[in-house]
Scaffold this motif. Sequence first.
Motif, mmCIF file in Angstrom:
data_model
loop_
_atom_site.group_PDB
_atom_site.id
_atom_site.type_symbol
_atom_site.label_atom_id
_atom_site.label_comp_id
_atom_site.label_asym_id
_atom_site.label_seq_id
_atom_site.Cartn_x
_atom_site.Cartn_y
_atom_site.Cartn_z
ATOM 1 N N THR A 1 0.831 -1.197 0.000
ATOM 2 C CA THR A 1 0.000 0.000 0.000
ATOM 3 C C THR A 1 0.866 1.248 0.000
ATOM 4 N N SER A 2 0.504 2.207 -0.846
ATOM 5 C CA SER A 2 1.260 3.453 -0.910
ATOM 6 C C SER A 2 0.623 4.492 0.010
ATOM 7 N N LEU A 3 1.358 5.560 0.272
ATOM 8 C CA LEU A 3 0.819 6.648 1.089
ATOM 9 C C LEU A 3 -0.336 7.341 0.368
ATOM 10 N N THR A 4 -0.325 7.302 -0.949
ATOM 11 C CA THR A 4 -1.447 7.862 -1.709
ATOM 12 C C THR A 4 -2.717 7.062 -1.452
ATOM 13 N N ASP A 5 -2.582 5.737 -1.387
ATOM 14 C CA ASP A 5 -3.738 4.889 -1.066
ATOM 15 C C ASP A 5 -4.262 5.197 0.339
ATOM 16 N N VAL A 6 -3.350 5.358 1.288
ATOM 17 C CA VAL A 6 -3.735 5.687 2.667
ATOM 18 C C VAL A 6 -4.461 7.025 2.702
ATOM 19 N N GLN A 7 -3.917 7.981 1.987
ATOM 20 C CA GLN A 7 -4.519 9.318 1.930
ATOM 21 C C GLN A 7 -5.958 9.250 1.425
ATOM 22 N N ASN A 8 -6.177 8.508 0.352
ATOM 23 C CA ASN A 8 -7.524 8.398 -0.219
ATOM 24 C C ASN A 8 -8.483 7.686 0.727
ATOM 25 N N THR A 9 -8.000 6.612 1.343
ATOM 26 C CA THR A 9 -8.845 5.857 2.272
ATOM 27 C C THR A 9 -9.236 6.708 3.470
ATOM 28 N N ALA A 10 -8.258 7.413 4.036
ATOM 29 C CA ALA A 10 -8.522 8.254 5.206
ATOM 30 C C ALA A 10 -9.471 9.397 4.864
ATOM 31 N N PHE A 11 -9.256 10.010 3.708
ATOM 32 C CA PHE A 11 -10.098 11.138 3.313
ATOM 33 C C PHE A 11 -11.556 10.694 3.160
ATOM 34 N N ASP B 1 1.678 0.353 8.475
ATOM 35 C CA ASP B 1 1.906 -0.625 7.413
ATOM 36 C C ASP B 1 2.820 -0.049 6.330
ATOM 37 N N CYS B 2 2.825 1.258 6.199
ATOM 38 C CA CYS B 2 3.683 1.931 5.219
ATOM 39 C C CYS B 2 4.984 2.420 5.844
ATOM 40 N N SER B 3 5.208 2.043 7.117
ATOM 41 C CA SER B 3 6.412 2.490 7.844
ATOM 42 C C SER B 3 6.521 4.005 7.832
ATOM 43 N N TYR B 4 5.421 4.667 8.162
ATOM 44 C CA TYR B 4 5.388 6.128 8.146
ATOM 45 C C TYR B 4 4.614 6.623 9.362
ATOM 46 N N LEU C 1 -7.567 17.515 6.993
ATOM 47 C CA LEU C 1 -7.604 16.801 5.726
ATOM 48 C C LEU C 1 -6.734 17.480 4.674
ATOM 49 N N LYS C 2 -6.796 18.793 4.627
ATOM 50 C CA LYS C 2 -5.974 19.533 3.664
ATOM 51 C C LYS C 2 -4.488 19.283 3.907
ATOM 52 N N ASP C 3 -4.061 19.389 5.161
ATOM 53 C CA ASP C 3 -2.651 19.180 5.490
ATOM 54 C C ASP C 3 -2.237 17.722 5.316
ATOM 55 N N MET C 4 -3.153 16.800 5.647
ATOM 56 C CA MET C 4 -2.838 15.382 5.506
ATOM 57 C C MET C 4 -2.611 15.020 4.039
ATOM 58 N N VAL C 5 -3.500 15.495 3.171
ATOM 59 C CA VAL C 5 -3.375 15.206 1.739
ATOM 60 C C VAL C 5 -2.053 15.729 1.201
ATOM 61 N N GLN C 6 -1.722 16.958 1.539
ATOM 62 C CA GLN C 6 -0.480 17.554 1.049
ATOM 63 C C GLN C 6 0.748 16.825 1.596
ATOM 64 N N THR C 7 0.718 16.507 2.888
ATOM 65 C CA THR C 7 1.874 15.859 3.523
ATOM 66 C C THR C 7 2.106 14.460 2.959
ATOM 67 N N LEU C 8 1.047 13.671 2.847
ATOM 68 C CA LEU C 8 1.201 12.299 2.351
ATOM 69 C C LEU C 8 1.547 12.276 0.868
ATOM 70 N N ARG C 9 1.006 13.234 0.108
ATOM 71 C CA ARG C 9 1.350 13.290 -1.319
ATOM 72 C C ARG C 9 2.838 13.601 -1.493
ATOM 73 N N GLU C 10 3.322 14.574 -0.737
ATOM 74 C CA GLU C 10 4.739 14.938 -0.836
ATOM 75 C C GLU C 10 5.638 13.809 -0.345
ATOM 76 N N ALA C 11 5.217 13.126 0.717
ATOM 77 C CA ALA C 11 6.013 12.010 1.251
ATOM 78 C C ALA C 11 6.083 10.865 0.246
ATOM 79 N N GLN C 12 4.959 10.572 -0.419
ATOM 80 C CA GLN C 12 4.954 9.508 -1.420
ATOM 81 C C GLN C 12 5.820 9.880 -2.619
ATOM 82 N N GLN C 13 5.743 11.140 -3.028
ATOM 83 C CA GLN C 13 6.572 11.604 -4.144
ATOM 84 C C GLN C 13 8.053 11.478 -3.806
#
Length: 212
Positions: free
Chosen positions: A2-12, A68-71, A128-140
């Motif tokens: 699972t990627s951090l992008t997947d986590v971000q979408n699920t959480a949102f 699970d993503c070690s993050y 949610l705004k900060d979570m999306v940005q943080t996880l997107r940048e971390a995954q990138q």
Amino acid sequence: MTSLTDVQNTAFMAIGPSRIAALSLLALAQAPQDADGSGAEDVLVLSVQRICAAHDMLGSGLEALLADCSYALPAELEAKRKSCLEMLAPLHRAVTAAGDEVLAQVRAVPDLAALCLYRLEPAVSAFLKDMVQTLREAQQQREEDRDAQMRATIATAEGVGKNIKFISFNASIEAARIGEMGKGFAVIATEIRELSGKTQNLLEEMSTYLRH
């Protein structure tokens, strides 16, 4: 994995609807108790489900997905998560309390209107705004690091391949000097050199692909 992008979408998807759910509960709680309840029961059930889903995700759900993503969330964002969970707790207790009078429990929540309108909604939206940005940048960053590691590994393998090719070439020369006794060794050295060349070509193709 699972990627951090997947986590971000699920959480949102789990947390976001709680904002509407809280406002729906407020509207139902403020409606006259003798008003026509047509459709209200469905709204109540859906709102309860959304509040529970958000509470679970803000609690152990999000932590488990990130583990699970070690993050782990940065300290500031983690504080916002806990704050949202605390704000949601009174509504969660109300809708999960024993008994059938859910709206009665919701009406008993202190400062219900202020909680739903001015505290919970802005806090959840900001998180949610900060979570999306943080996880997107971390995954990138993870993807960039992974590509860099792959390029470094390929470069190392290319270097090893060149060395093997050079060694096998020298071995062929030495076998030729030995004469008849070195013929078998010369054949093996030639095969190693050819295999090394093919491997190096493959690695160069992979390296070119990564650069694009």
